[in-house]
Design an enzyme around this catalytic site. Structure first.
Site, mmCIF file in Angstrom:
data_model
loop_
_atom_site.group_PDB
_atom_site.id
_atom_site.type_symbol
_atom_site.label_atom_id
_atom_site.label_comp_id
_atom_site.label_asym_id
_atom_site.label_seq_id
_atom_site.Cartn_x
_atom_site.Cartn_y
_atom_site.Cartn_z
ATOM 1 N N LYS A 56 45.469 -10.897 -14.361
ATOM 2 C CA LYS A 56 44.406 -11.813 -14.828
ATOM 3 C C LYS A 56 44.609 -12.177 -16.294
ATOM 4 O O LYS A 56 45.288 -11.466 -17.042
ATOM 5 C CB LYS A 56 43.016 -11.185 -14.665
ATOM 6 C CG LYS A 56 42.750 -9.872 -15.431
ATOM 7 C CD LYS A 56 42.256 -10.033 -16.860
ATOM 8 C CE LYS A 56 42.145 -8.714 -17.601
ATOM 9 N NZ LYS A 56 42.148 -8.830 -19.053
ATOM 10 N N ASP B 253 38.011 -3.721 -14.635
ATOM 11 C CA ASP B 253 38.694 -4.933 -14.170
ATOM 12 C C ASP B 253 39.065 -4.892 -12.684
ATOM 13 O O ASP B 253 39.563 -5.877 -12.148
ATOM 14 C CB ASP B 253 39.995 -5.152 -14.964
ATOM 15 C CG ASP B 253 39.739 -5.571 -16.405
ATOM 16 O OD1 ASP B 253 38.632 -6.050 -16.698
ATOM 17 O OD2 ASP B 253 40.661 -5.415 -17.224
HETATM 18 O O1 C5P Z 1 36.941 0.520 -17.281
HETATM 19 P P1 C5P Z 1 38.278 0.914 -17.794
HETATM 20 O O2 C5P Z 1 38.610 2.337 -17.504
HETATM 21 O O3 C5P Z 1 39.382 -0.005 -17.377
HETATM 22 O O4 C5P Z 1 38.195 0.778 -19.368
HETATM 23 C C1 C5P Z 1 39.190 1.304 -20.204
HETATM 24 C C2 C5P Z 1 38.614 1.475 -21.581
HETATM 25 O O5 C5P Z 1 38.362 0.199 -22.170
HETATM 26 C C3 C5P Z 1 37.300 2.216 -21.640
HETATM 27 O O6 C5P Z 1 37.496 3.600 -21.698
HETATM 28 C C4 C5P Z 1 36.696 1.683 -22.932
HETATM 29 O O7 C5P Z 1 37.272 2.329 -24.050
HETATM 30 C C5 C5P Z 1 37.188 0.247 -22.966
HETATM 31 N N1 C5P Z 1 36.211 -0.700 -22.424
HETATM 32 C C6 C5P Z 1 35.063 -0.956 -23.147
HETATM 33 N N2 C5P Z 1 34.139 -1.842 -22.658
HETATM 34 C C7 C5P Z 1 34.358 -2.488 -21.494
HETATM 35 C C8 C5P Z 1 35.531 -2.263 -20.731
HETATM 36 C C9 C5P Z 1 36.438 -1.348 -21.241
HETATM 37 O O8 C5P Z 1 34.851 -0.387 -24.216
HETATM 38 N N3 C5P Z 1 33.450 -3.363 -21.056
#
Ligand code: C5P
Length: 299
Positions: free
Chosen positions: A11, A139
């Site tokens: 994406k 994502d």
């Molecule tokens: O959700 P995911 O594990 O992919 O996110 C990875 C990291 O990205 C999270 O641990 C956080 O530090 C950051 N993140 C965030 N806010 C979001 C999505 C991701 O701070 N909306």
């Protein structure tokens, strides 16, 4: 069924507004995601134990092959949710740049959800798969749904929007950026001054998408993570300048970076931009958006 194959898209974020960090450590987002036809391909085969193999024409050194791998976590999540008494061997062919801000790991997880749901004939509902996706990562729901979506919350609450096709040239980097590091760098740079996210994407952006107006879209691209990504990957501006000097309508950092994406007017312009960047020594590939979400393909 002894084996199934699924493709899931990478994406780009056409708009990425990042609000303050909440108590859970996540940032409130307003994003417009668009899937591109850069595919991860995952094959799942019935097996007595879980295993994972990753190959591809992108650098795969940083990819965990143990339980930290999101595709394996997705496989286990489907096993747990369905009560299936068995395991699977996963084989992933990667094309989405690793650690590049294009959700390659999330695409692998989305592909694994669809693959194991089909392989094991679990009958899990779409809603249940989307819930599992959201638990795996912010994502992952988007990689499951694909096309063009407004993302709210952590980016996991999706609302589809219509979009005509667009042509891009994508310039991955050999440098990989950690998403949490890019977000925490943004926090440091902002101090206490984190703005609230807008309630909705700009009407101009939605119009440009609906009409397929690449020139208008170029003026609407926004990414709050670009500044922290550039401070962590100082080579980004040179790549962006190269693409812009070759006539790209716009150049931007993809998500948390460091991949750069360039918008072309049409397919012919995309080809000349790709050739120009390659000629300047920038590794690049062509991509078209929007692309469909994770889906089964014939073996
Ligand atoms: O959700 P995911 O594990 O992919 O996110 C990875 C990291 O990205 C999270 O641990 C956080 O530090 C950051 N993140 C965030 N806010 C979001 C999505 C991701 O701070 N909306």
């Amino acid at each position: 069924m002894a084996s199934v194959t699924v493709r899931a898209p990478g994406k780009i974020n056409l708009a990425l507004h990042v609000g303050p960090r909440d108590d859970s450590g996540y940032h409130e987002l307003l994003s417009v995601f668009q899937a591109v036809d850069v595919w991860e391909t995952l094959t799942a085969e019935d097996a007595a134990e879980f295993s994972l193999e990753v190959v591809g024409d992108v650098v795969t050194d940083d990819i965990p092959l143990d339980e930290n791998n999101l595709a394996l976590q997705a496989a286990r999540a489907v096993q747990k949710a369905s009560g299936y008494d068995g395991a699977a061997a996963l084989h992933i062919t990667k094309r989405v740049p690793v650690g590049g801000g294009m959700a390659g790991g999330s695409a692998d997880a989305a592909a694994a959800l669809v693959a194991l749901d089909a392989l094991w004939e679990t009958g899990l509902s779409r809603e249940r798969l989307l819930d599992l996706a959201a638990e795996l990562g912010s994502d992952v729901p988007f990689c499951l749904e694909g096309h063009t979506q407004i993302g709210r919350g952590r980016g996991h609450l999706l609302e589809p929007v219509s979009s005509r096709p667009f042509h891009w040239v994508i310039a991955p980097s050999t440098l990989h950026l950690s998403t949490p590091l890019v977000y925490s760098t943004l926090d440091e740079q902002r101090g206490d001054a984190a703005p609230e996210v807008p309630g909705a994407p700009s009407p101009g952006l939605l119009e440009a998408l609906a009409y397929g107006d690449a020139v208008a879209l170029a003026g609407e691209l926004v990414n709050d993570l670009a500044t922290p990504a550039v401070s962590l990957a100082p080579g980004i501006p040179t790549v962006l300048d190269t693409g812009l000097s070759l006539g790209a309508l716009a150049g931007m950092v993809s998500g948390s970076g460091p991949t750069c994406v360039f918008l072309a007017e049409d397919a012919a312009h995309q080809t000349s931009l790709l050739e120009g960047l390659t000629g300047e020594g920038v590794y690049a590939l062509a991509a078209t958006s929007p692309a469909q979400g994770a889906h089964l393909v014939q073996d």
